[in-house]
Write a protein that holds these residues in place. Structure first.
Motif, short mmCIF file in Angstrom:
data_model
loop_
_atom_site.label_atom_id
_atom_site.label_comp_id
_atom_site.label_asym_id
_atom_site.label_seq_id
_atom_site.Cartn_x
_atom_site.Cartn_y
_atom_site.Cartn_z
N GLY A 1 0.79 -1.57 -0.07
CA GLY A 1 -0.40 0.21 -0.08
C GLY A 1 0.93 1.47 -0.34
O GLY A 1 1.97 1.40 -0.42
N SER A 2 0.34 2.42 0.59
CA SER A 2 1.09 3.50 0.03
C SER A 2 2.18 3.31 1.67
O SER A 2 2.88 4.58 1.04
CB SER A 2 0.07 4.76 1.11
OG SER A 2 0.10 4.22 3.03
N ALA A 3 2.30 2.92 2.18
CA ALA A 3 3.77 2.65 2.79
C ALA A 3 5.22 2.26 1.83
O ALA A 3 6.16 2.86 2.27
CB ALA A 3 3.83 1.24 3.54
N LEU A 4 4.60 1.41 0.73
CA LEU A 4 5.54 1.60 -0.84
C LEU A 4 5.89 3.53 -1.31
O LEU A 4 6.88 3.78 -1.67
CB LEU A 4 5.52 0.99 -1.44
CG LEU A 4 6.37 0.67 -2.38
CD1 LEU A 4 7.61 0.28 -2.23
CD2 LEU A 4 5.43 -0.71 -3.68
N VAL B 1 14.76 -2.06 -2.66
CA VAL B 1 13.00 -2.13 -2.05
C VAL B 1 13.02 -3.15 -1.93
O VAL B 1 12.69 -3.60 -2.98
CB VAL B 1 12.99 -1.34 -3.20
CG1 VAL B 1 11.92 -0.37 -2.08
CG2 VAL B 1 13.96 0.63 -2.95
N ILE B 2 12.63 -3.49 -1.58
CA ILE B 2 12.03 -4.99 -1.73
C ILE B 2 10.74 -4.85 -0.53
O ILE B 2 10.09 -4.02 0.62
CB ILE B 2 12.55 -5.87 -0.39
CG1 ILE B 2 13.95 -6.09 -0.74
CG2 ILE B 2 11.41 -6.89 -0.61
CD1 ILE B 2 14.61 -6.57 0.48
N SER B 3 9.55 -4.56 -1.42
CA SER B 3 8.21 -4.59 -1.10
C SER B 3 7.29 -5.47 -1.20
O SER B 3 7.31 -6.25 -1.84
CB SER B 3 7.91 -3.25 -1.98
OG SER B 3 7.37 -3.36 -3.04
N ASN C 1 6.27 -1.94 -10.82
CA ASN C 1 6.38 -1.12 -11.68
C ASN C 1 6.46 0.82 -11.44
O ASN C 1 6.32 1.68 -12.21
CB ASN C 1 6.40 -1.06 -13.82
CG ASN C 1 6.70 -2.42 -13.72
OD1 ASN C 1 7.90 -2.88 -13.42
ND2 ASN C 1 5.74 -3.05 -14.32
N VAL C 2 6.24 0.64 -9.94
CA VAL C 2 5.20 2.34 -8.95
C VAL C 2 6.27 3.31 -9.79
O VAL C 2 5.90 4.47 -9.59
CB VAL C 2 5.14 2.04 -7.30
CG1 VAL C 2 5.54 1.98 -6.91
CG2 VAL C 2 3.82 3.23 -7.88
N PHE C 3 7.72 3.06 -9.51
CA PHE C 3 8.88 3.73 -9.81
C PHE C 3 9.50 3.98 -10.97
O PHE C 3 10.61 3.99 -11.22
CB PHE C 3 9.90 2.90 -8.07
CG PHE C 3 9.43 3.03 -6.75
CD1 PHE C 3 8.85 4.21 -6.42
CD2 PHE C 3 9.60 1.93 -6.74
CE1 PHE C 3 8.47 3.92 -4.91
CE2 PHE C 3 8.75 2.03 -4.96
CZ PHE C 3 8.80 2.48 -4.21
N HIS D 1 13.88 -1.99 -6.87
CA HIS D 1 12.69 -2.53 -6.94
C HIS D 1 12.34 -4.29 -6.67
O HIS D 1 12.30 -4.10 -8.22
CB HIS D 1 11.41 -1.46 -7.10
CG HIS D 1 9.99 -1.99 -6.67
ND1 HIS D 1 9.22 -1.85 -6.93
CD2 HIS D 1 9.91 -2.63 -5.52
CE1 HIS D 1 7.65 -2.28 -6.32
NE2 HIS D 1 8.35 -2.21 -5.34
N ILE D 2 11.76 -4.34 -6.03
CA ILE D 2 11.86 -6.01 -6.05
C ILE D 2 9.98 -6.19 -5.19
O ILE D 2 10.38 -5.68 -4.23
CB ILE D 2 12.43 -6.97 -4.93
CG1 ILE D 2 14.22 -7.03 -5.67
CG2 ILE D 2 11.93 -8.78 -5.29
CD1 ILE D 2 14.78 -8.04 -5.33
#
Length: 548
Positions: free
Chosen positions: A77-80, A99-101, A121-123, A160-161
């Protein structure tokens, strides 16, 4: 205990094999398999930071000093999204961040499930690699994870993973499966440098400028550049964050060029510009080199070249020290007055600087002089953005100090958190110099149990964004309060809440007295809040440049 989830075991095993030994975790439930696994792994140090934005900058500060990847782990969620400011900074500052979400499975995306956003792919605009794992696809996941970790390590930047987990999340097993991750053999990026061609230009040019941006302290580079300034046609310009010092280097660029006339700018205009290092702070040098462009601009870097001055014609993708050492075998000294002219101008500016500071009233500028004169040798100094880093550029800094600033995106948002991470990674004392807005904006940085007792924060509190009183424009509008954002805040209660020693300073005599004890050993980290007069800071600085 280790997580039962295979995806979590894959990620943890890969991080260990790729020698990622520090992981910063922010609390959550969806990332429970990762949290359980990392915190129980004997080869990995885990650190807990609640605020994800602070956690990411904290990890970036650690990676900045270790010069190796550090991982951050968060829930879904928004944490990422709170990681994004640090990811952008790491992208432009070339700092390796993993970055591991945790995520929901695909069938729970966009169906109204809680704490769920489109994470894949948010970043994409500020990331070197995105690995979107899929449950059950072990071989493909191994390839993706390997690509991500190796890319971050080799290309020095964020990756990002994204790891989807379905419930149950807290099931455990007694052993961690060690998967085999075959590292890819990366192709050499080395190019054939045409030294003869470059030398033919260099050896017929009477005005050569070497400009170094942000740079990790480098003794070899220091020695190579010292050799280059033996050529009187070469002028070396550095910045506070270049971490390079020499009597023949111009290390206060704005102090040199701010008062120049058009005729003098033309005299300074280089035939050849060689740039090294990261991003440059001085706006004046950017404006100068864009208007008075060199005939030739070469940038030397292993990874990236920014066409900052819109005139780049050679990108030499190699380690600068090696290129400059080899190139020196092809160069010849050229008769020129270029270096002597501008070093003489530098000396004139230094005298004017000293004269002005002797009679300078209590202000941001005067405070900076006192602070920089008292920082202990061999300290690490972290400086926040905006006017704070620009003040530092006006002084000859103690050459034993190591200076860092988040100049990738030049934001104020994570300066304190980065400094805390850097302090955590350094046995030597870390001093963080910050403005009031930067400090209060990132005050959650102090909500961290990993702050060493020798950490020191110096806050220049001028009750708002002081830079907006100096740059042209804001004061001519009727919206000044929205630029400056005036306030009456003080750090005294934050210091008490986070168990920092605190001292307030409101005049120069008190400042000199308190600085004498401020850096000494203590059982708590310390904050010194220096209150300066907002109404005269800009007047003092403007008069300083007039005096030059």
């Amino acid at each position: 205990m280790y997580p039962k989830k295979e995806l979590a075991q894959l990620v943890i095993s890969a991080c260990h094999q790729f020698e990622i030994d520090t992981v910063v975790i922010s609390p959550g439930s969806r990332n429970a398999p990762l949290t359980i696994g990392f915190s129980n792994h004997s080869g990995i140090e885990t650190l807990s930071v609640v605020d994800e934005r602070c956690a990411a900058f904290f990890a970036m500060g650690i990676a900045q000093q270790k010069r190796k990847p550090v991982a951050i782990v968060c829930s879904s969620g928004s944490a990422l999204l709170n990681y994004y400011p640090a990811i952008a900074e790491a992208f432009y500052s070339q700092i390796p961040l993993i970055v591991i979400s945790a995520d929901r499975p695909k069938h729970l995306i966009d169906v109204g499930d809680g704490q769920t956003i489109r994470q894949e792919n948010v970043f994409k605009n500020h990331i070197l690699y995105s690995a979107n794992l899929v449950e059950g696809e072990t071989d493909q996941n191994k390839i993706l994870i390997t690509e991500a970790l190796q890319t971050s390590k080799e290309n020095m930047g964020p990756v990002h993973i994204n790891v989807p987990f379905d419930e149950p999340l807290y099931e455990t097993v007694e052993e961690l499966n060690e998967f085999d991750f075959s590292k890819n053999v990366l192709k050499e990026t080395k190019q054939s440098v045409k030294f003869e061609k470059l030398a033919s230009i260099w050896n017929t040019s009477a005005k050569k400028m070497i400009l170094v941006g942000s740079n990790y302290p480098d003794i070899e580079l220091q020695e190579v550049l010292e050799a280059y300034v033996q050529d009187i046609s070469v002028l070396v310009l550095t910045e506070t964050t270049s971490n390079l010092y020499h009597a023949k280097f111009v290390n206060s660029i704005d102090k040199l060029i701010f008062p120049l006339s058009d005729e003098e700018f033309k005299a300074l205009q280089p035939d050849v510009l060689v740039t090294l290092g990261g991003l440059v702070i001085s706006k004046k040098i950017k404006q100068f080199l864009r208007k008075y462009q060199p005939k030739h601009h070469w940038h030397i870097d292993q990874l990236r070249a920014f066409n900052t001055y819109f005139t780049l014609d050679e990108f030499i993708q190699e380690e600068p020290v090696k290129v400059l050492e080899e190139f020196s075998n092809y160069t010849k000294k050229v008769e020129s007055t270029y270096q002597s002219k501008w070093l003489l101008k530098k000396e004139e500016r230094a005298l004017k600087h000293q004269e002005y500071l002797l009679g300078c009233e209590y202000s941001d500028l005067k405070v900076f002089e006192s602070v920089l004169n008292t920082i202990p040798n061999n300290s690490q100094v972290q400086i926040s953005n905006s006017s704070t880093i620009r003040y530092s550029q006006l002084f000859d800094v103690n050459p034993t100090l190591r200076i860092f600033c988040n100049r990738g995106t030049s934001g104020i948002d994570g300066s304190t958190s980065t400094a805390v991470g850097a302090a955590f990674s350094d046995e030597q004392q870390t001093i963080f110099i910050t403005g009031d807005l930067s400090f209060f904006y990132d005050s959650n940085a102090l909500w961290n149990t990993n702050i060493p007792n020798n950490f020191r924060i110096i806050i220049l509190n001028n009750a708002g964004g002081g830079i907006f009183r100096f740059i042209p424009g804001p004061l001519t509008t009727n919206a000044t309060e929205y630029f400056e954002t005036p306030h009456n805040l003080t750090a005294v209660h934050l210091a008490k809440m986070y168990n920092f020693e605190y001292v307030a300073v409101k005049d120069h005599i008190t400042l000199e007295k308190e600085l004498g004890d401020f850096y000494k050993e203590s059982e708590q980290p310390k904050i010194m809040e220096v209150f300066t007069p907002k109404e005269i800071n800009d007047v003092v600085l403007k008069n300083y440049f007039k005096n030059l």
